[in-house]
Design a protein around this motif. Sequence first.
Motif, short mmCIF file in Angstrom:
data_model
loop_
_atom_site.label_atom_id
_atom_site.label_comp_id
_atom_site.label_asym_id
_atom_site.label_seq_id
_atom_site.Cartn_x
_atom_site.Cartn_y
_atom_site.Cartn_z
N ALA A 12 0.81 -1.22 0.00
CA ALA A 12 0.00 0.00 0.00
C ALA A 12 0.85 1.27 0.00
CB ALA A 12 -0.94 0.00 1.20
N MET A 13 2.04 1.19 0.52
CA MET A 13 2.88 2.39 0.62
C MET A 13 3.84 2.55 -0.56
SD MET A 13 1.88 4.05 3.05
CE MET A 13 0.59 3.75 4.18
N LEU A 18 0.08 4.78 -4.09
CA LEU A 18 -0.29 6.07 -3.52
C LEU A 18 -0.64 7.09 -4.61
CD1 LEU A 18 2.26 6.43 -0.59
CD2 LEU A 18 -0.18 5.97 -0.44
N ASP A 19 0.14 7.10 -5.67
CA ASP A 19 -0.15 8.01 -6.79
C ASP A 19 -1.51 7.71 -7.39
OD1 ASP A 19 2.31 9.16 -6.41
OD2 ASP A 19 3.27 8.13 -8.09
N ALA A 21 -4.07 6.25 -5.89
CA ALA A 21 -5.11 6.62 -4.94
C ALA A 21 -5.37 8.12 -4.97
CB ALA A 21 -4.71 6.18 -3.53
N ILE A 22 -4.32 8.90 -5.03
CA ILE A 22 -4.47 10.36 -5.11
C ILE A 22 -5.17 10.74 -6.40
CG2 ILE A 22 -3.20 12.54 -5.34
CD1 ILE A 22 -1.13 11.29 -3.38
#
Length: 139
Positions: A12-13, A18-19, A21-22
């Motif tokens: 997840a990290m 992360l990109d 998800a944003i």
Amino acid sequence: MKKFFQEFKTFAMRGNVLDMAIGVVVGAAFKAIVDSLVNDIISPVIGLFFATDFSAVVLTVRGVDIGIGSFLNAVINFVIVAFSLFVVVKATNAASALYKKKPEPPKAPTTKICPYCQTEIPIKATRCPHCTSELETES
């Protein structure tokens, strides 16, 4: 079980997750803005021609209502979002092209092959250090 959650945390990290998800969150917010633009501004203006709210335009065929206005609102939303993404991607590609490294010109060779013993020697050599053959100088 602890290892499972550790692997999930690592997954997840990662930067790509992360990109993404944003991007999804920003995309949802942008969709809300486009929906408002279409439903509150464009649709009522088009609806002036139908003397009603454009999204309320329906075609009744054999007692079945077909929501043409809602469908056209969705098409207009899609076109606006697609065009906006096209503009953003085009601007991003243009910006990244400005900062791309220009390829270096090929360097001049520093060595050559002796025609007699096929050993690699410095390009300025006039005699081969391996077979002691006298080399022709290039003019």
